[in-house]
Design a protein around this motif. Structure first.
Motif, mmCIF file in Angstrom:
data_model
loop_
_atom_site.group_PDB
_atom_site.id
_atom_site.type_symbol
_atom_site.label_atom_id
_atom_site.label_comp_id
_atom_site.label_asym_id
_atom_site.label_seq_id
_atom_site.Cartn_x
_atom_site.Cartn_y
_atom_site.Cartn_z
ATOM 1 N N GLY A 1 0.427 68.708 25.418
ATOM 2 C CA GLY A 1 0.562 69.665 24.443
ATOM 3 C C GLY A 1 1.679 70.399 24.027
ATOM 4 O O GLY A 1 1.849 70.804 22.929
ATOM 5 N N ARG A 2 2.746 70.223 24.924
ATOM 6 C CA ARG A 2 4.040 70.692 24.541
ATOM 7 C C ARG A 2 4.636 70.113 23.524
ATOM 8 O O ARG A 2 5.296 70.645 22.779
ATOM 9 C CB ARG A 2 4.888 70.763 26.006
ATOM 10 N N VAL B 1 -1.258 75.991 21.769
ATOM 11 C CA VAL B 1 -1.654 74.776 22.355
ATOM 12 C C VAL B 1 -2.037 75.180 23.798
ATOM 13 O O VAL B 1 -1.098 75.641 24.500
ATOM 14 C CB VAL B 1 -0.721 73.713 22.107
ATOM 15 N N VAL B 2 -3.022 74.702 24.300
ATOM 16 C CA VAL B 2 -3.418 74.955 25.783
ATOM 17 C C VAL B 2 -3.904 73.873 26.420
ATOM 18 O O VAL B 2 -4.446 73.046 25.788
ATOM 19 C CB VAL B 2 -4.336 76.083 26.009
ATOM 20 N N GLY B 3 -3.413 73.530 27.705
ATOM 21 C CA GLY B 3 -3.865 72.320 28.485
ATOM 22 C C GLY B 3 -3.240 72.318 29.972
ATOM 23 O O GLY B 3 -2.487 73.289 30.051
ATOM 24 N N ILE B 4 -3.869 71.482 30.680
ATOM 25 C CA ILE B 4 -3.593 71.517 32.105
ATOM 26 C C ILE B 4 -2.930 70.178 32.456
ATOM 27 O O ILE B 4 -3.348 69.069 32.073
ATOM 28 C CB ILE B 4 -4.944 71.899 33.030
ATOM 29 N N GLY B 5 -2.085 70.243 33.324
ATOM 30 C CA GLY B 5 -1.511 68.977 33.944
ATOM 31 C C GLY B 5 -0.829 68.010 32.791
ATOM 32 O O GLY B 5 -0.242 68.352 32.128
ATOM 33 N N LYS B 6 -1.372 66.601 32.677
ATOM 34 C CA LYS B 6 -0.787 65.799 31.961
ATOM 35 C C LYS B 6 -0.895 66.252 30.387
ATOM 36 O O LYS B 6 -0.414 66.063 29.607
ATOM 37 C CB LYS B 6 -1.304 64.355 31.986
ATOM 38 N N LEU C 1 -7.329 55.616 37.040
ATOM 39 C CA LEU C 1 -7.359 57.021 37.391
ATOM 40 C C LEU C 1 -6.149 57.684 36.617
ATOM 41 O O LEU C 1 -6.366 58.629 36.033
ATOM 42 C CB LEU C 1 -7.339 57.127 38.759
ATOM 43 N N ALA C 2 -4.938 57.170 36.685
ATOM 44 C CA ALA C 2 -3.921 57.686 36.157
ATOM 45 C C ALA C 2 -4.050 57.996 34.613
ATOM 46 O O ALA C 2 -4.215 56.932 33.882
ATOM 47 C CB ALA C 2 -2.472 57.271 36.489
#
Length: 347
Positions: free
Chosen positions: A83-84, A73-78, A177-178
């Motif tokens: 992903g974790r 599993v890969v992902g950035i930021g939120k 946005l968030a």
């Protein structure tokens, strides 16, 4: 009496604060309900987008795991945080999974990737620079990529073998946005994927127990045979034994309950401290009588391979103090005492 933001009138109290927020147009509670409504609507929207790609994703994951591959599993930021959680859910339900940091991957961590692995890439926009920089490096391996994104035609979507669409109408953030609704939809898609893979692979309750040996989950999913009193602590006597001799067996076992068996060793009844008191009142010659004359026939019992959680349910439903444990041949092999349950942290 002013209610400017951050300036509440003295003396301060919760009721005054609530009136101030209402004066501004919305209470905390109303805002919370609005967020729930927005995110529920987002999930319904994402659910409506499910199609055959989900089936294909499950089949791809099952085949990867069958071939001893893993889900990366890969992902950035939120998206990385979500992903974790998805990876943890996959792992706990028997699907081998690891998390790959998109930045560290370009500095050596790609070593965890093997040919045959399955990449689950998370990015709602599908345009995260760090993730897109990683994709060409991933393509050097013989791997498949599944994207979970809100924009199927994004760069990530185009690079991927399969796309799971989690597009939502809007974020719960008042500025839109968030990441809120989008991360919720991504998490639920991950949960759906994990549960579908678990079902497809025939993952059972006892498999789950194997992955959770500690904590309340592990304890409730442990086998009765692992926690029962056995051996010298399990009082057993033949039905033709006198009550007086049976009391000696109970005393040696320090047990308030005695399992009574026939000549073949099969469970026939039970005799307890409570039975002794009740019969003594009515019959002073009780001690000389055989157990079969005073025992309770067809006692409640449980198999040694049953789950501890099932035993706890029986205790609660029947309001009993002791539960006889039998094997497949209906021979008493142990005893569960309700006094042991708190010590085992099953209550």
């Amino acid at each position: 009496m002013g209610c400017a933001l951050g300036h509440y009138p003295a003396p301060f109290d919760v009721a005054t604060m609530a009136r101030c927020w209402q004066a501004r147009g919305m209470s905390h509670l109303a805002r919370a309900r609005e967020v729930f409504d927005i995110e529920i609507a987002a999930l319904k929207s994402a659910r409506a987008l499910l199609d055959e790609s989900f089936d294909q994703a499950v089949e791809l994951a099952v085949e990867t795991l069958r071939q001893r591959g893993k889900i990366v599993v890969v992902g950035i930021g939120k998206s990385g945080n979500i992903g974790r959680k998805i990876s943890a859910t996959l792992t706990s339900t028997g699907s081998t999974s690891v998390v790959l940091d998109s930045v560290d991957a370009l500095h050596g961590d790609l070593g965890i990737i093997n040919d045959g692995d399955l990449i689950l890439a998370l990015s709602y926009s599908g345009e995260s620079d760090e993730l897109l920089k990683l994709v060409p490096a991933l393509k050097r391996f013989s791997v498949k990529i599944i994207a979970i994104t809100g924009i199927p035609r994004s760069s990530l979507g185009n690079y991927s073998d399969l796309v799971l669409n989690v597009k939502v109408p809007k974020e719960a953030c008042p500025f839109d946005l968030a990441p809120t609704s989008s991360t919720t939809a991504t998490l639920v898609m991950g949960d759906a994927l994990a549960m579908a893979i678990m079902q497809a692979r025939g993952f059972k309750r006892m498999d789950y127990a194997k992955h959770h040996p500690a904590g309340s989950i592990g304890r409730s999913l442990s086998r009765v045979g692992d926690i029962m009193r056995s051996g010298s602590r399990n009082a057993v006597a033949r039905e033709d034994v006198s009550v007086q001799d049976a009391l000696g067996v109970m005393n040696e076992s320090k047990s308030g309950s005695l399992s009574i068996v026939n000549a073949k060793g099969k469970l026939e009844g039970v005799f307890t401290d409570g039975d002794l008191r009740r019969h003594l009142i009515a019959d002073a010659s009780l001690l000389n009588q055989p157990l079969k004359a005073v025992m309770t026939r067809n006692p409640i019992c449980i198999r040694e391979d049953a789950l501890a959680a099932e035993a706890l349910k029986i205790f609660n439903e029947h309001n009993i103090d002791d539960l006889i444990v039998v094997n497949a041949r209906r021979e008493p092999v142990g005893l569960l005492d309700s006094q042991d349950l708190p010590k085992l942290k099953l209550m």
